[in-house]
Scaffold this active site. Structure first.
Site, mmCIF file in Angstrom:
data_model
loop_
_atom_site.group_PDB
_atom_site.id
_atom_site.type_symbol
_atom_site.label_atom_id
_atom_site.label_comp_id
_atom_site.label_asym_id
_atom_site.label_seq_id
_atom_site.Cartn_x
_atom_site.Cartn_y
_atom_site.Cartn_z
ATOM 1 N N ALA A 160 0.946 -0.977 -0.049
ATOM 2 C CA ALA A 160 0.409 0.242 -0.167
ATOM 3 C C ALA A 160 0.773 1.231 0.096
ATOM 4 O O ALA A 160 0.223 2.117 -0.569
ATOM 5 C CB ALA A 160 -1.242 0.079 1.244
ATOM 6 N N GLU A 205 9.483 3.334 6.728
ATOM 7 C CA GLU A 205 9.355 1.485 6.796
ATOM 8 C C GLU A 205 10.721 1.604 8.586
ATOM 9 O O GLU A 205 11.928 1.692 8.208
ATOM 10 C CB GLU A 205 9.980 0.941 5.655
ATOM 11 C CG GLU A 205 10.183 -0.597 6.393
ATOM 12 C CD GLU A 205 9.052 -1.450 6.893
ATOM 13 O OE1 GLU A 205 9.299 -2.583 7.574
ATOM 14 O OE2 GLU A 205 8.070 -0.960 5.975
ATOM 15 N N GLN A 206 9.702 0.302 8.935
ATOM 16 C CA GLN A 206 11.273 0.152 10.503
ATOM 17 C C GLN A 206 11.580 -1.072 10.278
ATOM 18 O O GLN A 206 13.090 -1.560 10.432
ATOM 19 C CB GLN A 206 9.991 -0.711 11.571
ATOM 20 C CG GLN A 206 9.107 -1.503 11.433
ATOM 21 C CD GLN A 206 8.304 -2.189 11.985
ATOM 22 O OE1 GLN A 206 8.111 -1.883 12.620
ATOM 23 N NE2 GLN A 206 8.263 -3.395 11.852
ATOM 24 N N ARG A 240 5.303 -11.367 -3.910
ATOM 25 C CA ARG A 240 5.135 -10.351 -3.100
ATOM 26 C C ARG A 240 6.141 -9.305 -3.890
ATOM 27 O O ARG A 240 6.291 -8.522 -4.037
ATOM 28 C CB ARG A 240 5.035 -10.294 -2.062
ATOM 29 C CG ARG A 240 4.301 -9.045 -1.319
ATOM 30 C CD ARG A 240 4.027 -9.336 0.490
ATOM 31 N NE ARG A 240 2.801 -9.948 -0.167
ATOM 32 C CZ ARG A 240 1.583 -10.132 0.601
ATOM 33 N NH1 ARG A 240 1.457 -8.616 0.753
ATOM 34 N NH2 ARG A 240 0.905 -10.332 0.646
ATOM 35 N N TYR A 289 0.357 -22.313 -6.946
ATOM 36 C CA TYR A 289 0.250 -21.798 -7.643
ATOM 37 C C TYR A 289 1.632 -21.129 -8.725
ATOM 38 O O TYR A 289 2.631 -21.069 -7.477
ATOM 39 C CB TYR A 289 -0.015 -19.706 -8.155
ATOM 40 C CG TYR A 289 -0.311 -19.133 -6.981
ATOM 41 C CD1 TYR A 289 0.204 -18.921 -7.110
ATOM 42 C CD2 TYR A 289 -1.546 -19.359 -6.535
ATOM 43 C CE1 TYR A 289 0.249 -17.435 -6.644
ATOM 44 C CE2 TYR A 289 -1.363 -18.308 -4.958
ATOM 45 C CZ TYR A 289 -0.910 -17.421 -4.873
ATOM 46 O OH TYR A 289 -0.299 -17.272 -4.247
ATOM 47 N N ASP A 324 -4.664 -2.808 5.014
ATOM 48 C CA ASP A 324 -5.307 -3.202 6.212
ATOM 49 C C ASP A 324 -4.954 -2.633 7.019
ATOM 50 O O ASP A 324 -5.674 -2.767 8.020
ATOM 51 C CB ASP A 324 -3.839 -4.338 5.813
ATOM 52 C CG ASP A 324 -3.488 -5.730 5.099
ATOM 53 O OD1 ASP A 324 -5.288 -5.668 4.704
ATOM 54 O OD2 ASP A 324 -3.174 -6.939 4.875
#
Length: 398
Positions: A13, A32-33, A106, A211, A289
């Protein structure tokens, strides 16, 4: 007048928002951590409602290099691979929605988004601890004493979002399910699973999907089971093959052979969050999320994160720093129409199975097929950019 956007969280996101605003007059900083890139990690399936806007952002060539276009989805009986139902996703399906379904890692999607966001957009090693809001801006504080200042702050920090807790009062709910994700080299995976299809096995309280990814070089899988006594960390627990084989004893030899071939397995808890009451407050808004944990029906969690980013970018693109708070409010109002409706559809699927008194894999297959027929156009044909200021009021919730 540019808008300075501070994004907390560099997942799908957060980086998608940075990519969507790249090239605009606005300044985007993503905190970002984690100090560096995540492990290779899990696979995901992008559906046409995310593939189309990602292509418009220029990610098409990058996705084509690493993704596998999915020809269809097959639901197999949990114990012997008997085909219970098949849904084509190429040909007329792809033509109808203007893009294929793409299976990929991802990490590969994340890398493409980072490249599109531009060098320096993400600052790693920034563990956010607090957020201060004033009439003319926001200050995001980090554990190491550093701060980032902006006109707006966007919480894209996941299902256990700190930013959400600052704008909502909610109680933490323990994990109700455990999610395993894994990868196996294609040459070690069963031949059936190297084909460009999503294979699904479903039981009464557990589920497997598999997949090909990495341009066919690997096979990814996802498996869910009821939560046990402990709440696993998102990436800390590895080598869970023995646990998987035990949890899925008596299941498909094909799926079990895939587990045994895995070179990586991650495991974490899936927490049950109800609808988030407040998505935006003043100069702060939520994304992905953090705003709406999404059930995996229709493969939508990552796809809705992309939609969120594209829609928010549409609202911010023409806004000034003075108008940014109002833009966040409009974004939240429009997006909630769609994500609330998606949640209702998911709950309708669950209710239909329970009402029928039959929660067998065959019943799930029939119900899911009916739901896709009824809602496919609304889900896969949606254009998140149309939720921007020029969109038609109310169309996001159909």
């Amino acid at each position: 007048m540019r808008v300075r956007v501070v994004v907390v969280g560099a997942g799908i996101a957060g980086t998608a928002l940075a990519a969507a605003l790249a090239g605009s007059r606005h300044e985007v900083v993503v905190l970002e951590q984690a100090p560096g890139p995540s492990p290779v990690g899990a696979g995901l399936v992008l559906t046409p409602n995310a593939v189309r806007p990602l292509r418009r952002l220029g990610l098409g060539p990058a996705l084509d290099r690493v993704a596998v276009p999915i020809a269809g989805r097959d639901v197999l009986r949990y114990d012997d691979d008997l085909l219970l139902g098949a849904t084509p996703q190429d040909g007329a399906h792809a033509e109808r929605y203007g893009a294929p379904n793409l299976a990929l890692l991802r990490a590969d999607l994340h890398a493409a988004l980072l490249a599109a966001a531009g060098e320096g957009a993400v600052r790693g090693g920034r563990y956010v601890t607090d957020l201060l809001e004033s009439s003319d801006g926001v200050t995001v504080r980090c554990a190491d004493g550093r701060s980032a200042h902006g006109d707006v702050a966007i919480g894209a920090d996941g299902a256990n979002s700190l930013i959400r807790s600052l704008v909502n009062t909610e109680r933490y709910r323990p994990a109700r399910r455990v999610l395993y994700r894994g990868l196996a080299p294609a040459e070690r995976a069963p031949a059936l699973l190297r084909e460009p299809r999503v294979r699904v096995w479903s039981g009464r309280d557990r589920y497997i999907a598999a997949y090909p990814v990495s341009a066919g070089r690997r096979v990814a899988f996802t498996a869910t089971v009821p939560a046990g006594a402990r709440d696993p960390d998102s990436w800390a627990v590895r080598g869970r093959v023995a646990d998987l084989l035990s949890a899925f004893a008596g299941w498909s030899p094909t799926a079990r052979a895939l587990f045994s071939a895995a070179e990586w397995v991650g495991m974490w808890g899936v927490h049950d969050h109800g609808p988030v009451p407040v998505w935006s407050r003043g100069r702060v808004a939520l994304l992905g999320d953090a705003a709406h944990p999404t059930l995996p029906f229709f493969a939508q969690p990552a796809n809705q994160a992309v939609e969120d980013a594209v829609a928010l970018a549409a609202h911010l693109r023409e806004a000034t720093s003075l108008e940014a708070g109002a833009a966040l409010e409009r974004y939240a109002r429009r997006r909630r129409q769609r994500t609330d409706r998606l949640r209702e559809v998911n709950e309708e699927i669950l209710a239909a199975v329970r009402a029928g008194g039959d929660d067998s894999p065959e019943a799930w297959t029939r119900t899911a097929a009916k739901a896709e027929d009824a809602h496919g156009d609304w889900i896969y044909g949606h254009e998140a950019e149309d939720e921007g200021p020029g969109g038609v009021p109310g169309d996001a919730g159909r």
